[in-house]
Design a protein around this motif. Structure first.
Motif, short mmCIF file in Angstrom:
data_model
loop_
_atom_site.label_atom_id
_atom_site.label_comp_id
_atom_site.label_asym_id
_atom_site.label_seq_id
_atom_site.Cartn_x
_atom_site.Cartn_y
_atom_site.Cartn_z
N LEU A 6 0.85 -1.18 0.00
CA LEU A 6 0.00 0.00 0.00
C LEU A 6 0.89 1.23 0.00
O LEU A 6 1.89 1.26 0.72
N ALA A 7 0.53 2.21 -0.80
CA ALA A 7 1.28 3.48 -0.82
C ALA A 7 0.30 4.64 -0.80
O ALA A 7 -0.77 4.57 -1.40
N ILE A 8 0.67 5.68 -0.08
CA ILE A 8 -0.11 6.92 -0.07
C ILE A 8 0.77 8.00 -0.68
O ILE A 8 1.92 8.19 -0.26
N CYS A 9 0.23 8.68 -1.67
CA CYS A 9 0.96 9.76 -2.34
C CYS A 9 0.24 11.08 -2.09
O CYS A 9 -0.99 11.14 -2.11
N ALA A 10 1.01 12.12 -1.86
CA ALA A 10 0.48 13.48 -1.76
C ALA A 10 1.01 14.25 -2.97
O ALA A 10 2.20 14.17 -3.28
N ARG A 11 0.10 14.97 -3.61
CA ARG A 11 0.49 15.70 -4.81
C ARG A 11 -0.02 17.14 -4.76
O ARG A 11 -1.09 17.41 -4.24
N ASP A 12 0.77 18.02 -5.35
CA ASP A 12 0.36 19.38 -5.64
C ASP A 12 0.24 19.40 -7.16
O ASP A 12 1.26 19.40 -7.86
N SER A 13 -0.98 19.33 -7.66
CA SER A 13 -1.24 19.13 -9.09
C SER A 13 -0.61 17.79 -9.49
O SER A 13 -0.92 16.77 -8.90
N GLU A 14 0.31 17.79 -10.42
CA GLU A 14 0.95 16.54 -10.84
C GLU A 14 2.25 16.26 -10.09
O GLU A 14 2.85 15.20 -10.25
N ARG A 15 2.68 17.19 -9.28
CA ARG A 15 3.97 17.07 -8.58
C ARG A 15 3.82 16.21 -7.32
O ARG A 15 3.00 16.50 -6.45
N LEU A 16 4.64 15.17 -7.21
CA LEU A 16 4.67 14.35 -6.01
C LEU A 16 5.38 15.13 -4.91
O LEU A 16 6.53 15.52 -5.05
N ILE A 17 4.66 15.36 -3.80
CA ILE A 17 5.25 16.16 -2.71
C ILE A 17 5.33 15.38 -1.41
O ILE A 17 5.92 15.85 -0.44
N GLY A 18 4.72 14.19 -1.37
CA GLY A 18 4.78 13.37 -0.17
C GLY A 18 4.50 11.92 -0.50
O GLY A 18 3.82 11.61 -1.49
N PHE A 19 5.01 11.03 0.36
CA PHE A 19 4.90 9.61 0.09
C PHE A 19 5.06 8.83 1.39
O PHE A 19 5.79 9.23 2.30
#
Length: 143
Positions: A49-62
């Motif tokens: 399982l992975a959780i991704c945080a994005r600002d638009s298309e930019r990956l900013i957290g994981f």
């Protein structure tokens, strides 16, 4: 002067991050800066399982989890882009992991960290010091 708007951060667990973007985050952390594209790609293939945080298309957290979905889960690689730290993104990633529907049966969630204070605020306890580590690099030298 009008107030500066915070970026619209979105969170997802449905899609894995693009490996090159994840490496961009890893390059910011001393514990992950030497990871390679091939190794990170393979790591993602074996992540439950992975959780991704994005600002638009930019990956900013994981953040990611390895688990049997019943008894144990381990959280790994929680990271937030330096430019976005201090906005609660790491906290949100961990909360989304802990409350994820697929993990609701999991009895114990473990993690290894060099920042215990952050995780203690989220309900983790350092009272049960039962973890041990075996290091391939350290043990291969003694053979």
């Amino acid at each position: 002067m009008p107030p500066t708007l915070k970026p619209a951060v979105t969170y997802s667990h449905h899609e894995l991050p693009e490996v090159s973007q994840l490496l961009g985050l890893f390059r910011q952390a001393p514990w992950a800066k030497d990871r390679t594209l091939a190794d990170a790609k393979e790591m993602l293939e074996h992540t439950d399982l992975a959780i991704c945080a994005r600002d638009s298309e930019r990956l900013i957290g994981f953040g990611r989890v390895l688990t049997d979905f019943v008894y144990r889960a381990t959280i790994w690689d929680v990271i937030v882009d330096r430019a976005y730290q201090g906005q609660g993104i790491g906290t949100e990633i961990v909360k989304r992991i802990l409350h994820h529907p697929q993990l609701q049966r999991v009895e114990l969630v473990w993690l290894c960290t060099r920042r215990p204070g952050f995780y203690e605020r989220l309900g983790f306890s350092s009272k049960e010091q039962t973890g041990m580590v075996w290091s391939r690099s350290k043990n291969s030298r003694s053979e």
